[in-house]
Design a protein around this motif. Structure first.
Motif, mmCIF file in Angstrom:
data_model
loop_
_atom_site.group_PDB
_atom_site.id
_atom_site.type_symbol
_atom_site.label_atom_id
_atom_site.label_comp_id
_atom_site.label_asym_id
_atom_site.label_seq_id
_atom_site.Cartn_x
_atom_site.Cartn_y
_atom_site.Cartn_z
ATOM 1 N N SER A 133 0.826 -1.211 0.000
ATOM 2 C CA SER A 133 0.000 0.000 0.000
ATOM 3 C C SER A 133 0.859 1.261 0.000
ATOM 4 C CB SER A 133 -0.935 0.010 1.218
ATOM 5 O OG SER A 133 -0.193 -0.060 2.428
ATOM 6 N N ASP A 134 2.027 1.193 0.659
ATOM 7 C CA ASP A 134 2.956 2.326 0.638
ATOM 8 C C ASP A 134 3.506 2.535 -0.764
ATOM 9 O OD1 ASP A 134 2.788 2.718 3.475
ATOM 10 O OD2 ASP A 134 4.167 1.040 3.743
ATOM 11 N N ASP A 135 3.789 1.419 -1.464
ATOM 12 C CA ASP A 135 4.313 1.516 -2.825
ATOM 13 C C ASP A 135 3.309 2.192 -3.749
ATOM 14 O OD1 ASP A 135 6.605 0.231 -2.018
ATOM 15 O OD2 ASP A 135 5.963 -1.749 -2.747
ATOM 16 N N VAL A 136 2.035 1.890 -3.569
ATOM 17 C CA VAL A 136 0.995 2.506 -4.402
ATOM 18 C C VAL A 136 0.983 4.012 -4.196
ATOM 19 C CG1 VAL A 136 -1.487 2.685 -4.779
ATOM 20 C CG2 VAL A 136 -0.426 0.422 -4.519
ATOM 21 N N ARG A 137 0.997 4.435 -2.933
ATOM 22 C CA ARG A 137 0.996 5.870 -2.644
ATOM 23 C C ARG A 137 2.263 6.542 -3.177
ATOM 24 N NH1 ARG A 137 -0.267 4.310 2.683
ATOM 25 N NH2 ARG A 137 1.749 5.169 3.340
ATOM 26 N N ARG A 138 3.387 5.864 -3.011
ATOM 27 C CA ARG A 138 4.657 6.431 -3.455
ATOM 28 C C ARG A 138 4.649 6.664 -4.964
ATOM 29 N NH1 ARG A 138 7.337 2.846 -1.484
ATOM 30 N NH2 ARG A 138 8.116 3.760 0.441
ATOM 31 N N ARG A 139 4.178 5.674 -5.724
ATOM 32 C CA ARG A 139 4.137 5.825 -7.183
ATOM 33 C C ARG A 139 3.228 6.978 -7.582
ATOM 34 N NH1 ARG A 139 4.310 0.105 -7.097
ATOM 35 N NH2 ARG A 139 2.047 -0.046 -7.314
ATOM 36 N N ARG A 140 2.090 7.097 -6.925
ATOM 37 C CA ARG A 140 1.179 8.207 -7.233
ATOM 38 C C ARG A 140 1.843 9.543 -6.961
ATOM 39 N NH1 ARG A 140 -4.089 8.325 -4.224
ATOM 40 N NH2 ARG A 140 -4.408 10.086 -5.630
ATOM 41 N N HIS A 141 2.558 9.622 -5.841
ATOM 42 C CA HIS A 141 3.187 10.884 -5.490
ATOM 43 C C HIS A 141 4.317 11.234 -6.452
ATOM 44 C CE1 HIS A 141 5.776 13.443 -2.639
ATOM 45 N NE2 HIS A 141 4.801 14.183 -3.089
ATOM 46 N N TYR A 142 5.168 10.261 -6.793
ATOM 47 C CA TYR A 142 6.261 10.548 -7.710
ATOM 48 C C TYR A 142 5.734 10.944 -9.083
ATOM 49 C CZ TYR A 142 9.525 8.524 -4.302
ATOM 50 O OH TYR A 142 10.266 8.268 -3.185
ATOM 51 N N THR A 143 4.659 10.311 -9.527
ATOM 52 C CA THR A 143 4.036 10.717 -10.792
ATOM 53 C C THR A 143 3.548 12.154 -10.697
ATOM 54 O OG1 THR A 143 3.361 8.438 -11.263
ATOM 55 C CG2 THR A 143 2.197 10.197 -12.430
ATOM 56 N N ILE A 167 11.497 -1.525 -4.497
ATOM 57 C CA ILE A 167 10.555 -0.437 -4.783
ATOM 58 C C ILE A 167 10.771 0.094 -6.204
ATOM 59 C CG2 ILE A 167 9.988 1.961 -4.210
ATOM 60 C CD1 ILE A 167 10.588 1.189 -1.261
ATOM 61 N N LEU A 168 12.030 0.305 -6.566
ATOM 62 C CA LEU A 168 12.327 0.821 -7.901
ATOM 63 C C LEU A 168 11.860 -0.145 -8.987
ATOM 64 C CD1 LEU A 168 15.907 2.284 -7.310
ATOM 65 C CD2 LEU A 168 13.793 3.574 -7.681
ATOM 66 N N GLN A 169 11.989 -1.440 -8.735
ATOM 67 C CA GLN A 169 11.571 -2.423 -9.734
ATOM 68 C C GLN A 169 10.067 -2.381 -9.966
ATOM 69 O OE1 GLN A 169 13.626 -4.135 -11.760
ATOM 70 N NE2 GLN A 169 15.172 -2.894 -10.703
ATOM 71 N N THR A 170 9.307 -2.070 -8.923
ATOM 72 C CA THR A 170 7.851 -2.013 -9.086
ATOM 73 C C THR A 170 7.408 -0.821 -9.930
ATOM 74 O OG1 THR A 170 7.437 -0.685 -7.082
ATOM 75 C CG2 THR A 170 7.548 -3.092 -6.822
#
Length: 277
Positions: A102-112, A224-227
Motif C-alpha cells: 500500500s505504501d508503494d501505491v501511494r509512493r508511485r502516485r506521489h512521484y508521478t 521499490i524501484l523495480q515495481t
C-alpha cells in the motif's frame, strides 16, 4: 587517538542493526574500533549483524529488543552496562519505514504527481491513515528514540561523555515523502527532539546530532524501484541530481564521524545526492 581506529575503547549501541543501513552502521563503527551492542527484533538479522561486527575484529553483544517497549529498552541498556561497563555512542537507527504494498501505491502516485505534467489535486493520503497506524509509527520512530536516549543519558551524564546520532530522514525536512505523512511526521519529530536534547547536554561533552539520509541503496529500495517500471524509474531519477542513491557505506561514514571527536551539537546532516539543497 588512532587515526585508523578512532573509536578504539568506545562502546556503541546501534538499534535496528539487523538489515541494510543498520548493519552497515554497526560494521563501520566496529571497523573504527568500537565494540558493539546491536539490537533488532529479528533474530536472523541479529545473527548476521554479529557476524559482520566480529569479522571487523570487535566484540559484540546482541539483544533482541522492541524499542517501543520502555521496559525492554531498560533491560537492553542494563545488559550493555553489565557486558561492557557503559555505552559511549548511541545510534538510534531502528524505525518503521513505508515499504508495504500500500505504501508503494501511494509512493508511485506521489512521484508521478511530482514529475509529470498532470492537473494538481489532493492525493488523499492523510485522510486514510487510521488511528492504529498513526500510533504504531510514533511508538517505534519517536517513543523508541526517546526511550533509548533516556537510558543512554543515564550512563553518559555521569561519565561526562557521549555521542548520540539519531537517524532521521529527508522526509522530516521536506515534502518529498508526502506519500507517507505519518513517516514524515515522526522523522520531523526526531529532528526537533535532537535539537532540544543537544542544547540540554552539550555542556557535559555529550553531542547529539541527526543524520537525515535521502534514498538508501538497499534491497528494499531496489525492490521499490523495480515495481515502478522503466518509465517510473526514469521519472524518479529526475528528483535526484546525483542520479543514484547513496550507499549504506557512504551514510555510515557520516555516522562514524559523528560518533568521534568533533564540535557538532544539534546539527542535521543530510547526505541526499542533491534532492534537497
Amino acid at each position: 587517538m588512532n587515526p585508523v581506529r578512532p573509536l578504539a575503547g568506545r562502546v556503541a549501541l546501534v538499534t535496528g542493526a539487523g538489515p541494510g543501513l543498520g548493519r552497515a552502521l554497526a560494521r563501520s563503527l566496529a571497523e573504527a574500533g568500537a565494540n558493539l551492542v546491536v539490537c533488532d527484533i529479528n533474530e536472523a538479522g541479529l545473527t548476521a549483524a554479529r557476524a559482520t561486527v566480529e569479522e571487523a575484529g570487535a566484540e559484540c553483544l546482541t539483544v533482541r529488543c522492541d524499542i517501543s517497549d520502555s521496559a525492554a529498552v531498560q533491560r537492553m541498556f542494563a545488559q550493555a552496562a553489565e557486558r561492557f561497563g557503559t555505552v559511549h555512542i548511541l545510534v538510534n537507527n531502528a524505525a518503521l519505514t513505508p515499504n508495504r504494498p500500500s505504501d508503494d501505491v501511494r509512493r508511485r502516485r506521489h512521484y508521478t504527481h511530482l514529475t509529470t505534467p498532470v492537473p494538481r489535486q489532493s492525493l488523499e493520503f492523510t485522510r486514510n491513515i487510521t488511528d492504529d497506524e498513526w500510533h504504531r509509527w510514533w511508538g517505534v520512530n519517536v517513543h523508541g528514540v526517546f526511550y533509548c536516549t533516556r537510558e543512554a543519558l543515564k550512563l553518559m551524564e555521569p561519565q561526562k561523555y557521549g555521542r548520540i546520532i539519531n537517524i532521521a530522514s529527508l522526509s522530516g525536512m521536506s515534502g518529498l515523502s508526502a506519500h507517507s505523512p505519518h513517516y514524515s511526521a515522526t522523522k520531523g519529530a526526531v529532528i526537533a527532539f535532537t535539537k532540544a536534547v543537544a542544547a540540554e547536554v552539550a555542556g557535559s561533552n555529550i553531542y547529539v546530532n541527526v543524520m537525515a539520509p535521502g534514498g538508501v541503496h538497499t534491497q528494499d529500495f531496489d525492490a521499490i524501484l523495480q515495481t515502478m517500471g522503466e518509465e517510473g524509474r526514469n521519472r524518479f531519477w529526475q528528483l535526484v541530481p546525483a542520479g543514484r542513491l547513496g550507499t549504506p557505506e557512504e551514510y555510515a561514514a557520516t555516522v562514524v564521524h559523528l560518533a568521534g571527536e568533533h564540535y557538532l551539537a544539534g546539527q542535521v546532516i543530510s547526505p541526499n545526492g542533491g534532492m534537497l539543497i
